[in-house]
Write an enzyme that holds these catalytic residues in place. Sequence first.
Site, PDB file in Angstrom:
ATOM      1  N   GLY A 121     116.197  55.509  88.637  1.00 31.92           N
ATOM      2  CA  GLY A 121     115.429  56.741  88.424  1.00 31.92           C
ATOM      3  C   GLY A 121     115.258  56.984  86.937  1.00 31.92           C
ATOM      4  O   GLY A 121     115.945  56.378  86.117  1.00 31.92           O
ATOM      5  N   LYS A 122     114.321  57.806  86.568  1.00 33.49           N
ATOM      6  CA  LYS A 122     114.183  58.221  85.165  1.00 33.49           C
ATOM      7  C   LYS A 122     113.286  59.443  85.134  1.00 33.49           C
ATOM      8  O   LYS A 122     112.395  59.580  85.968  1.00 33.49           O
ATOM      9  CB  LYS A 122     113.529  57.112  84.326  1.00 33.49           C
TER      10      LYS A 122
END
Length: 432
Positions: A121-122
């Site tokens: 994720g980011k």
Amino acid sequence: MAQSEENAVAAEESNAEPESETALETARRQLERAAGLVDVNPGIIERLKHPTKVQRVAVPLKRDDGTVTVYTGYRSQHDDVRGPYKGGLRYHPNVTEDECVGLSMWMTWKCAVMDLPFGGGKGGIVVDPKDLSLGEKERLTRRFAEEVRDFVGPEKDIPAPDMGTDAQTMAWFMDAYSMQEGETQPGVVTGKPPVLGGSYGRAAAPGRSVAIIAREVIDHYEMDIEETTVAVQGFGSVGANAARILDDYGATIVAVSDVNGGIYDPDGLDTHAVPTHEEQPEGVMKYDSPAEISNEDLLELDVDVLIPAAIGDVITAENAEDVRADIVIEGANGPTTFAAAEILESNDVAVVPDILANAGGVTVSYFEWLQNINRRSWSLKRVNDELETAMLRAWDDVSDAKAEFDVTWRDAAYVVALSRIAEAKESRGLWP
Ligand code: NAD
């Protein structure tokens, strides 16, 4: 046609040179190239080119002067076949949706290289944190936490600090989330202050892993660390810790830099005396050294090891030909564009990828998450010992893949990551 051949054809078709590369383009091209090496079902590669979900949220902030500014925030969730999404939150004016997606892809591979039970994720907010007062940064963080609350959680998606965010930001995020959930949930973020369940050693971990991997690479090429020269771009959390630990291992750190430029001493700098970004922001140039050097020239120094540890996209098709280091260890995320990597490869420069070298950060985040679940606190010694073990295990896996497939370090790391992810996807199947 074997699956790896089909994937290789797709990789070749994608090799037309774009004018400039975004993080997402670099990440997709790296994936396509690596897909040509492993016998993975093309359907799985196709799925991995796309993030599972990307959230875009509006984040209104009441400024100190009473006016309202609305910022844009993102959270990209790339793949969670091996566990909850995991990755940083960035506050930076250049944050884009594409950048978040590209960085979330790298997080998927990074977690898989380290064999952590997480996916990628980011996220981030398009904002220059220097324009915010402390109170404004707190209110922005709390409102962002509320806007993404349905998508994050200790079993769903676990943010961490990245550029422009820190342990305090994580504390505000955790508090906002916990207040709305009605219970204290330390495991919703990592990189918190130790008093709130943060792990000792987390801040230094990415730099420590860069140093451990550099030490192993130096040994692999039968070089003597006591006779190895190193240049480090960026003297922040990653760069300064890497430089100081390598200095302690016996290497000679001849140049370091920050956003304003660098300092250079062919006899070696005292890295413990040069102020880090945290100790004194933009303090590198204020340190008394024999010579100054620009960030551009630092990348082209004739050293044994170059560590770009500031920002992405600094080694490009324009300057790759001029890189004179024998070994590049990627401390930052995505410092080498796809086109630059091909030039470095043809010049026999060994490039050790970010998804292995700086993976100490997410590894100690995993230790923090474990400590939170178990309501335990590990000593700094235990954290560093476990990190050393985890890095050496990943190093062995990547070295074995390199030897078996006779490929670059990056491709070897991708082979390890893709094989694990593909196996998990095959076992789970595609629903419905
Ligand atoms: P930081 O803010 O602590 O330090 C960044 C350093 O780079 C500072 O010295 C800054 O002055 C310098 N810098 C900024 N812009 C520059 C430029 N244009 N040219 C040269 N120097 C510049 O950041 P950090 O946490 O050390 O992160 C650095 C990189 O490492 C980023 O790519 C980040 O995504 C990556 N990374 C960070 C972590 C982490 O947990 N901190 C983990 C893995 C990867």
